[in-house]
Design an enzyme around this catalytic site. Structure first.
Site, PDB file in Angstrom:
ATOM      1  N   ALA A 175      34.876  44.531  38.823  1.00  0.00           N
ATOM      2  CA  ALA A 175      35.776  43.385  38.935  1.00  0.00           C
ATOM      3  C   ALA A 175      36.712  43.270  37.732  1.00  0.00           C
ATOM      4  O   ALA A 175      37.834  42.778  37.870  1.00  0.00           O
ATOM      5  CB  ALA A 175      34.975  42.097  39.115  1.00  0.00           C
ATOM      6  N   THR A 176      36.274  43.730  36.567  1.00  0.00           N
ATOM      7  CA  THR A 176      37.165  43.677  35.399  1.00  0.00           C
ATOM      8  C   THR A 176      38.423  44.495  35.673  1.00  0.00           C
ATOM      9  O   THR A 176      39.551  44.036  35.446  1.00  0.00           O
ATOM     10  CB  THR A 176      36.451  44.221  34.145  1.00  0.00           C
ATOM     11  OG1 THR A 176      35.311  43.399  33.884  1.00  0.00           O
ATOM     12  CG2 THR A 176      37.372  44.200  32.931  1.00  0.00           C
ATOM     13  N   ASN A 220      31.181  31.871  37.282  1.00  0.00           N
ATOM     14  CA  ASN A 220      29.957  32.573  36.910  1.00  0.00           C
ATOM     15  C   ASN A 220      28.990  31.711  36.105  1.00  0.00           C
ATOM     16  O   ASN A 220      27.788  31.929  36.149  1.00  0.00           O
ATOM     17  CB  ASN A 220      30.299  33.849  36.143  1.00  0.00           C
ATOM     18  CG  ASN A 220      31.406  33.657  35.136  1.00  0.00           C
ATOM     19  OD1 ASN A 220      32.505  33.222  35.475  1.00  0.00           O
ATOM     20  ND2 ASN A 220      31.123  33.949  33.886  1.00  0.00           N
ATOM     21  N   GLN A 261      31.576  36.583  41.924  1.00  0.00           N
ATOM     22  CA  GLN A 261      30.343  35.813  42.120  1.00  0.00           C
ATOM     23  C   GLN A 261      30.179  35.328  43.561  1.00  0.00           C
ATOM     24  O   GLN A 261      29.116  34.831  43.925  1.00  0.00           O
ATOM     25  CB  GLN A 261      30.311  34.604  41.182  1.00  0.00           C
ATOM     26  CG  GLN A 261      30.186  34.944  39.716  1.00  0.00           C
ATOM     27  CD  GLN A 261      28.837  35.553  39.343  1.00  0.00           C
ATOM     28  OE1 GLN A 261      27.864  35.475  40.094  1.00  0.00           O
ATOM     29  NE2 GLN A 261      28.772  36.161  38.175  1.00  0.00           N
ATOM     30  N   SER A 264      32.816  42.922  42.717  1.00  0.00           N
ATOM     31  CA  SER A 264      32.004  43.696  41.774  1.00  0.00           C
ATOM     32  C   SER A 264      30.717  44.140  42.457  1.00  0.00           C
ATOM     33  O   SER A 264      30.009  43.322  43.044  1.00  0.00           O
ATOM     34  CB  SER A 264      31.664  42.828  40.553  1.00  0.00           C
ATOM     35  OG  SER A 264      30.720  43.499  39.739  1.00  0.00           O
ATOM     36  N   HIS A 323      27.803  45.252  41.104  1.00  0.00           N
ATOM     37  CA  HIS A 323      26.512  44.899  40.496  1.00  0.00           C
ATOM     38  C   HIS A 323      26.201  43.410  40.510  1.00  0.00           C
ATOM     39  O   HIS A 323      25.144  42.979  40.038  1.00  0.00           O
ATOM     40  CB  HIS A 323      26.405  45.459  39.065  1.00  0.00           C
ATOM     41  CG  HIS A 323      27.226  44.745  38.043  1.00  0.00           C
ATOM     42  ND1 HIS A 323      26.669  43.807  37.195  1.00  0.00           N
ATOM     43  CD2 HIS A 323      28.523  44.824  37.708  1.00  0.00           C
ATOM     44  CE1 HIS A 323      27.617  43.363  36.377  1.00  0.00           C
ATOM     45  NE2 HIS A 323      28.751  43.958  36.679  1.00  0.00           N
ATOM     46  N   THR A 379      39.173  60.630  40.562  1.00  0.00           N
ATOM     47  CA  THR A 379      38.251  61.098  41.600  1.00  0.00           C
ATOM     48  C   THR A 379      37.279  59.992  41.970  1.00  0.00           C
ATOM     49  O   THR A 379      36.700  59.342  41.093  1.00  0.00           O
ATOM     50  CB  THR A 379      37.477  62.336  41.089  1.00  0.00           C
ATOM     51  OG1 THR A 379      38.437  63.349  40.789  1.00  0.00           O
ATOM     52  CG2 THR A 379      36.490  62.848  42.128  1.00  0.00           C
ATOM     53  N   CYS A 402      27.170  34.170  21.833  1.00  0.00           N
ATOM     54  CA  CYS A 402      27.073  34.723  20.478  1.00  0.00           C
ATOM     55  C   CYS A 402      28.304  35.564  20.211  1.00  0.00           C
ATOM     56  O   CYS A 402      28.331  36.752  20.521  1.00  0.00           O
ATOM     57  CB  CYS A 402      25.835  35.591  20.323  1.00  0.00           C
ATOM     58  SG  CYS A 402      24.316  34.745  20.722  1.00  0.00           S
TER      59      CYS A 402
END
Ligand SMILES: *Cc1c(COP(=O)(O)O)cnc(C)c1O
Length: 403
Positions: free
Chosen positions: A72-73, A152, A180, A200, A202, A241, A327
């Site tokens: 998705a990025t 998200n 999402q 996406s 994953h 590819t 973080c």
């Protein structure tokens, strides 16, 4: 130690059925889908075209409108930068909103540094775009509106069909980052007036490193400048590819999601509500972040007043969740998404995102409710802030030391 996994918005495990579908393409069926002169190539190409149909079917598109990407990025980058550059002669203004994923925010910032004009819309206290603000922000030189389908961090679902309708009326293209949402809530790019949509693998029980971008071909025919130039694969929009095993995995993940969504979404929504109700029964002074109803079945984002999220997470190292503090470098920054909803720094720092999924069980939820409630009560017993609050001192008036 077995760990309860409630971080499915960060990534989902691979569905074993997806792995089974992929394995032959990691072993014997290794052909290059662009090889036109022999059976290895044809076999790979057929597998890719079947996957393209499966992705398209899940979102109401046609197969030719699906471009495979690395995730998705990349899809967001192609949509935002590709459309802005392609339609530069028509206008140099694009619109996004504050709670977008960085994969939309950063390309928009990049465009801004390169002479484009970018409007960043705020959101209401639930994280929803305000339709009147959006309508007011569209100008003659606007080419693209990019607003995510579902967030998200909070799970808030945007009024996508309304946004699509407005964009059609005003003649601007509409991209939505649906990483999402795909496979979790019904999506129909036609009915919802979506021109570009990011997927996406994953986030929906497929493999990492694979995704897709839907690019409308009719009414209007949308064009994107490529971000990656090369052999002209994927209608020239994304050379390289094709990752055949991962594409087969994404296609299978989409087919499974489509077949199982009605039942799965009911089951996961019930677990989501069971988690929130369990916590609310055991604990006072907690708040749900995001929209109370228009929210993904997977997501429960909770602020536990007087408790710091990072410390809370350390109280239950056998449950995998995320906190509302990112973080970044040396300091703990409160989540920019929660801040955009007007959640104060203390409440953002005290937030935990529980994200459920296909493999979450009722036992996982009940265990989590108990563990988290115990940990919160334990920390509050030791918290001077909680004591002050019990004594009626308004902690929002307390002067905090800042770094
Ligand atoms: C995970 C996520 C992305 C990034 O997807 P990748 O496939 O990991 O590049 C983009 N947008 C949203 C809303 C996400 O949740």
């Amino acid at each position: 130690m077995s760990i309860v996994y409630l971080d499915n918005n960060a990534t989902t495990p691979l569905d074993p059925r997806v792995l089974d579908a992929m394995l032959p393409y990691l072993r014997d069926k290794f052909g290059n889908a662009a090889s036109r002169s022999h059976a290895f190539g044809w076999e790979a190409e057929n597998a890719v075209e079947q996957a393209r149909e499966q992705v398209a079917a899940l979102i109401g598109a046609s197969a030719k409108e699906i471009i495979f990407t690395s995730g998705a990025t990349e899809s967001d980058n192609i949509a935002v930068k590709g459309v802005a550059h392609m339609y530069h002669d028509k206008g140099n203004h694009i619109i996004i909103q504050e709670t977008e994923h960085k994969a939309v925010i950063d390309p928009a910032k990049y465009l801004e540094q390169n002479g484009f004009e970018v409007t960043v819309l705020g959101v209401d206290k639930y994280g929803m775009v305000r339709m009147d603000e959006l309508a007011g922000a569209i100008k003659d030189n606007t080419t693209l509106v990019s607003i995510m389908f579902a967030n998200n961090e909070t799970g808030t679902i945007q009024p996508v069909a309304e946004i699509g309708k407005l964009c059609k009326e005003r003649g601007v293209l509409f991209h939505t980052d649906a990483a999402q949402a795909v496979g979790k809530v019904p999506i129909d790019v036609e009915a919802m007036g979506i021109d570009l949509l990011s997927v996406s693998g994953h986030k929906m029980y497929g493999p990492k490193g694979i995704g897709a971008l839907y690019v409308r071909r009719k009414k209007p025919r949308v064009r994107c400048e490529p971000v990656i130039h090369g052999g002209g694969h994927e209608r020239g929009m994304r050379s390289g590819t094709l990752n055949v095993p991962a594409i087969v995995g994404l296609g299978t993940a989409c087919a499974l999601a489509q077949a199982e969504m009605p039942e799965e979404s009911k089951r996961v929504t019930a677990l989501r509500d069971r988690l929130w109700e369990g916590l609310s029964k055991n604990l006072t002074e907690i708040a749900l972040n995001g929209h109370p109803e228009k929210r993904l079945p997977t997501t429960v984002n909770v602020s536990f007043l007087y408790v710091e999220g990072e410390s809370l997470m350390m109280g239950f190292n056998d449950i995998a969740v995320s906190s509302g503090s990112a973080c970044t470098s040396a300091s703990l920054e409160p989540s920019y998404v929660l801040k955009a909803l007007g959640v104060g720094d203390e409440l953002a720092h005290s937030s935990i995102r529980f994200s459920l999924g296909r493999f979450t069980t009722e036992a996982d939820v009940d265990y989590t409710v108990k563990r988290v409630s115990d940990a919160v009560n334990h920390l509050r017993k030791m918290s001077p802030l909680y004591e002050m609050a019990l004594e009626g001192i308004d902690i929002t008036k307390v002067q905090w030391a800042h770094h």
